[in-house]
Write a protein that holds these residues in place. Structure first.
Motif, PDB file in Angstrom:
ATOM      1  N   LEU A 588      39.095  11.057 -49.183  1.00 17.76           N
ATOM      2  CA  LEU A 588      38.488   9.961 -48.435  1.00 17.76           C
ATOM      3  C   LEU A 588      39.414   8.758 -48.426  1.00 17.76           C
ATOM      4  O   LEU A 588      40.405   8.696 -49.168  1.00 17.76           O
ATOM      5  CB  LEU A 588      37.143   9.581 -49.060  1.00 17.76           C
ATOM      6  N   THR A 589      39.065   7.777 -47.588  1.00 16.23           N
ATOM      7  CA  THR A 589      39.822   6.527 -47.517  1.00 16.23           C
ATOM      8  C   THR A 589      38.982   5.400 -48.079  1.00 16.23           C
ATOM      9  O   THR A 589      37.760   5.527 -48.249  1.00 16.23           O
ATOM     10  CB  THR A 589      40.196   6.208 -46.062  1.00 16.23           C
ATOM     11  N   GLU A 590      39.635   4.284 -48.345  1.00 20.15           N
ATOM     12  CA  GLU A 590      38.920   3.096 -48.818  1.00 20.15           C
ATOM     13  C   GLU A 590      37.837   2.705 -47.811  1.00 20.15           C
ATOM     14  O   GLU A 590      36.738   2.283 -48.197  1.00 20.15           O
ATOM     15  CB  GLU A 590      39.906   1.934 -48.994  1.00 20.15           C
ATOM     16  N   ASN A 595      30.429  -0.326 -47.831  1.00 16.75           N
ATOM     17  CA  ASN A 595      28.958  -0.280 -47.852  1.00 16.75           C
ATOM     18  C   ASN A 595      28.386   0.197 -46.527  1.00 16.75           C
ATOM     19  O   ASN A 595      27.363   0.882 -46.486  1.00 16.75           O
ATOM     20  CB  ASN A 595      28.417  -1.667 -48.213  1.00 16.75           C
ATOM     21  N   ASP A 596      29.045  -0.163 -45.405  1.00 15.16           N
ATOM     22  CA  ASP A 596      28.523   0.221 -44.088  1.00 15.16           C
ATOM     23  C   ASP A 596      28.795   1.684 -43.756  1.00 15.16           C
ATOM     24  O   ASP A 596      28.172   2.237 -42.837  1.00 15.16           O
ATOM     25  CB  ASP A 596      29.163  -0.662 -42.999  1.00 15.16           C
ATOM     26  N   ASN A 597      29.722   2.320 -44.462  1.00 14.02           N
ATOM     27  CA  ASN A 597      30.134   3.688 -44.107  1.00 14.02           C
ATOM     28  C   ASN A 597      29.718   4.759 -45.125  1.00 14.02           C
ATOM     29  O   ASN A 597      29.735   5.951 -44.803  1.00 14.02           O
ATOM     30  CB  ASN A 597      31.653   3.740 -43.950  1.00 14.02           C
ATOM     31  N   ILE A 598      29.386   4.363 -46.339  1.00 15.01           N
ATOM     32  CA  ILE A 598      29.176   5.352 -47.409  1.00 15.01           C
ATOM     33  C   ILE A 598      27.987   6.269 -47.141  1.00 15.01           C
ATOM     34  O   ILE A 598      28.001   7.445 -47.503  1.00 15.01           O
ATOM     35  CB  ILE A 598      29.055   4.648 -48.781  1.00 15.01           C
ATOM     36  N   ASP A 599      26.954   5.730 -46.438  1.00 16.57           N
ATOM     37  CA  ASP A 599      25.784   6.581 -46.132  1.00 16.57           C
ATOM     38  C   ASP A 599      26.172   7.734 -45.213  1.00 16.57           C
ATOM     39  O   ASP A 599      25.675   8.864 -45.355  1.00 16.57           O
ATOM     40  CB  ASP A 599      24.682   5.752 -45.474  1.00 16.57           C
TER      41      ASP A 599
END
Length: 752
Positions: A588-590, A595-599
């Protein structure tokens, strides 16, 4: 006269066994206070330990209820004598009748066996237990108004004048009852499977001994069964052609304990078991005790081997062990015994032991028996150091054969439930648990050498705490309070650091009400240690060094095999942040972890969260467990844990969102957890409140609010680091064992 059992009784009631006691020239008229007290005591014991509902279900009574149904006796009107006796005692004490009657009632109640007695002189001709046909003579039973003949199929006793009782019940008789003037009497005790014959033998012998003690005269005993269905009684009460039973009394048999079933060995379950039970009887008949008092030893098997000097006569050894092999060659037997140190060959020769002892060894010693031997060591022609046996004692008889000495136990369930068999048959198992002991001992000495103090803290906690886990709940009757079995000793150990014990540890049993797997057991062993004025960076170095020492002490190497993996403990253990581990192993990337992408990452990889409102840190941990954890084979410290999942950890001074914490992973398993302890009582109280809210929302593993612990922090906990290490998993790694059940002597199993 003869006393016999008709063949049709064995046909309809297999396993029927009758114990016979004949008293001749005895005194039955004089009351005895000792007998009264014995009868009173056994009734009191029965009333305390026996429930009315057990009358029809206890194994010693239920078989008679079924037998009565089989020959048509109506359950409410005609009940077996022992069932009737027990029911009477539960309602009111038995009245004293006479010494004879009181004694057989005492035996009947103690062993829960039907018993009866008759005046021998009132009988005519032979006595027989048989099954009624169509043309039996009528009998007037006590309480009846008219004489009735036994009904076809009914079991009853008869002599030449016809029936002397009905319905297999000595109480249902009229004409040959024992009276105070009776001097010659016959007493009968009866047994049906599944009750084992040894219980009847004990009851018969105890009754004989009591009659001899309190009523004088001469007493003879015998057992009738399908193999010996008949005896002849001489005029003086002695038996002809009936082997006497050796007087072996079981005086503490708890036959009232329904759930325990029997306080004696079970009935034979195989031909081998039956043969060994018969050997016990034969030994006792010869006056040999199968389980005598032990004899002292002056050497182990290993010492005999190590001390051997060829060409020099050894000292006289006294060794004991379990017989593992035995092979006979005429007047010579070669056997191997095993003790805690190893195995030793025995040379058992007729000329050295003599006729009697050699015959006893040859006849009574089986594989699995514990024997004591004495003799000098020598070397056989094949070069094996052995013991030339000049004397032996069978110290403990094994009633069952041992597992196959080459293959051990193949049934995994038996291996765990009957660990003693696994230990007997498997050297690998014995060595594994010896290594476990070495690991724990080394760990303890390592901490002691670094000025740690070992303590014991409670296992019953009023509030579960110290780890995120679902607890076991129990109840204390005297305090009328629920308690929790310890899930971790952490909060108590840190109280001790507050109290000034700055280096403290406990090797502890913990209990977590969670799933069972190859890596999880509900009851497990950990070590937790706490050090004031140190941090988690120091703790990682300390753990790294300690585990290397444990590997060398137990395995003799820092390069170990675990399953298909080759583990390298020699290098410094790798250190990796949790976030970097997710990025590396999840590819994965940073940006993916924002927070907006982890889901979206969670959803794409089918990683489910326990709660809908999980914090970012909890989501990171879920991704770590999914992507990284299985790949952490070589020893790796994972650091920089989110503070949300570290409710007892101190925040990192450079980043308040993470904890000063590590977890050590080896072979994909979490092995150790350590962190800087939170010592701010305000921060701790706030985090407890957050945890309590999560618990109220349905998270069974969340912490409770522990006001007492917060109050302890208010007295100042110095800067402290704490570490926990799972001993069971550590033993798995250091012994190349892939299931936790194989490193726990008695793992938790589903009840049979």
């Amino acid at each position: 006269m003869k006393f016999k059992i008709a063949p049709q009784v064995f046909r309809d009631f297999p396993g029927t066994t009758i114990g016979v006691v004949v008293a001749h020239g005895s005194t039955n008229a004089q009351d005895d206070t000792h007998i009264h007290q014995m009868l009173s005591d056994v009734q009191e014991k029965l009333r305390k330990e026996f429930k009315p509902e057990d009358v029809n279900t206890h194994p010693h009574l239920a078989n008679w209820v079924e037998a009565y149904k089989k020959f048509g006796a109506k359950p409410k009107k005609h009940v077996p004598s022992v069932q009737n006796l027990v029911s009477r005692v539960l309602k009111s004490p038995l009245p004293s009748r006479s010494p004879f009657v009181d004694l057989y009632n005492f035996i009947s109640l103690k062993y829960l066996l039907p018993a009866g007695g008759e005046d021998l002189d009132a009988m005519h001709g032979d006595l027989e237990l048989t099954i009624a046909g169509d043309n039996e003579k009528p009998i007037l039973v006590l309480g009846d108004q008219e004489a009735k003949k036994p009904e076809p199929g009914e079991v009853f006793y008869k002599d030449e004048n016809g029936a002397i009782c009905r319905r297999w019940n000595w109480r249902e008789a009229d004409r040959s009852k024992i009276e105070p003037k009776t001097q010659n009497a016959i007493f009968v005790l009866e047994l049906l499977p599944p009750v084992v014959p040894v219980l009847l033998e004990s009851a018969v012998n105890e009754l004989a001994l009591l009659i001899e003690t309190y009523c004088n005269g001469t007493v003879s005993v015998a057992i009738l069964n399908e193999q010996n269905p008949e005896i002849t009684i001489k005029k003086n009460g002695a038996f002809i052609s009936q082997e006497q039973i050796n007087q072996v009394l079981i005086t503490d048999v708890d036959v009232y304990a329904h759930k325990a079933e029997y306080a004696v060995p079970h009935a034979a379950v195989s031909d081998e078991h039956k043969m060994r039970l018969e050997k016990v009887t034969a030994m006792r008949a010869l006056g040999l005790e199968p389980w005598p008092a032990g004899k002292p030893v002056n050497a182990t098997c290993k010492e005999v081997l190590e001390e051997f000097v060829d060409g020099t006569e050894s000292r006289l050894y006294e060794v004991a062990g379990r017989v593992m092999t035995s092979r006979g060659h005429g007047k010579t037997i070669f056997a191997h015994i095993q003790d805690r140190s190893g195995t030793l060959q025995l040379y058992v020769n007729h000329d050295l032991l003599g006729d009697e002892q050699f015959s006893q060894f040859n006849s009574f010693v089986d594989l699995g028996d514990i024997i004591w031997v004495t003799g000098h060591s020598f070397k056989t022609k094949t070069g094996e150091i052995s013991l030339r046996v000049t004397g032996f004692v069978l110290e403990s008889k094994s009633l069952y054969p041992m597992p196959d000495k080459f293959h051990g136990l193949s049934d995994i369930e038996v291996k765990y439930r009957q660990r003693y068999l696994d230990l007997i048959s498997s050297q690998d198992t014995r060595e594994r648990f010896k290594k476990r002991s070495t690991i724990v001992r080394t760990m303890r000495s390592y901490l002691d050498a670094h000025d740690f103090m070992e303590v014991e803290t409670p296992m019953l906690h009023p509030i579960p705490g110290g780890a995120a886990a679902k607890p076991f709940i129990t109840h204390h009757n005297a305090l009328s309070s629920d308690f929790y079995l310890r899930i971790a000793p952490e909060l108590y150990l840190k109280r001790l650091v507050v109290g000034g014990i700055e280096r403290v540890y406990e090797i502890n049993r913990n209990f977590r009400n969670e799933g069972i797997s190859t890596r999880h057991n509900p009851e497990f062993t950990m070590i937790e240690f706490y050090t004031a004025h140190k941090d988690y960076i120091w703790a990682m170095e300390f753990v790294d060094t300690m585990i290397k020492k444990l590997a060398m002490e137990s395995a003799g190497s820092l390069h170990l095999t675990y399953g298909t993996h080759q583990l390298d403990f020699e290098k410094p253990f790798r250190r990796l942040s949790m976030k970097d581990a997710v990025l590396q192993y999840g590819k994965l990337t940073e940006k993916d972890l924002l927070n907006d992408n982890i889901d979206a990452v969670l959803k794409k990889n089918n990683v489910e969260m326990k709660t809908k409102d999980a914090a970012w840190g909890q989501k990171l941990v879920a991704l770590f467990e999914h992507f990284a954890e299985p790949h952490l084979i070589q020893p790796t410290f994972i650091t920089h844990f989110p503070i949300e999942i570290s409710p007892l950890s101190k925040r990192d001074p450079n980043d308040p969102s993470i904890a000063g914490r590590f977890e050590l992973f080896i072979a994909g398993m979490e092995l150790s957890n350590g962190f800087n302890e939170l010592n701010d009582p305000f921060d701790q109280a706030s985090r407890f409140h957050d945890q309590a809210a999560s618990h109220a929302a349905g998270d069974d593993e969340a912490h409770h609010y522990d006001a007492e612990y917060v109050h302890a922090l208010e007295y100042a906990l110095p800067p402290t680091v704490g570490v926990g290490i799972g001993i069971d998993r550590l033993v798995m790694l250091l012994t190349n064992t892939t299931s936790i059940k194989d490193v726990i002597l008695f793992p938790t199993l589903k009840k049979k």
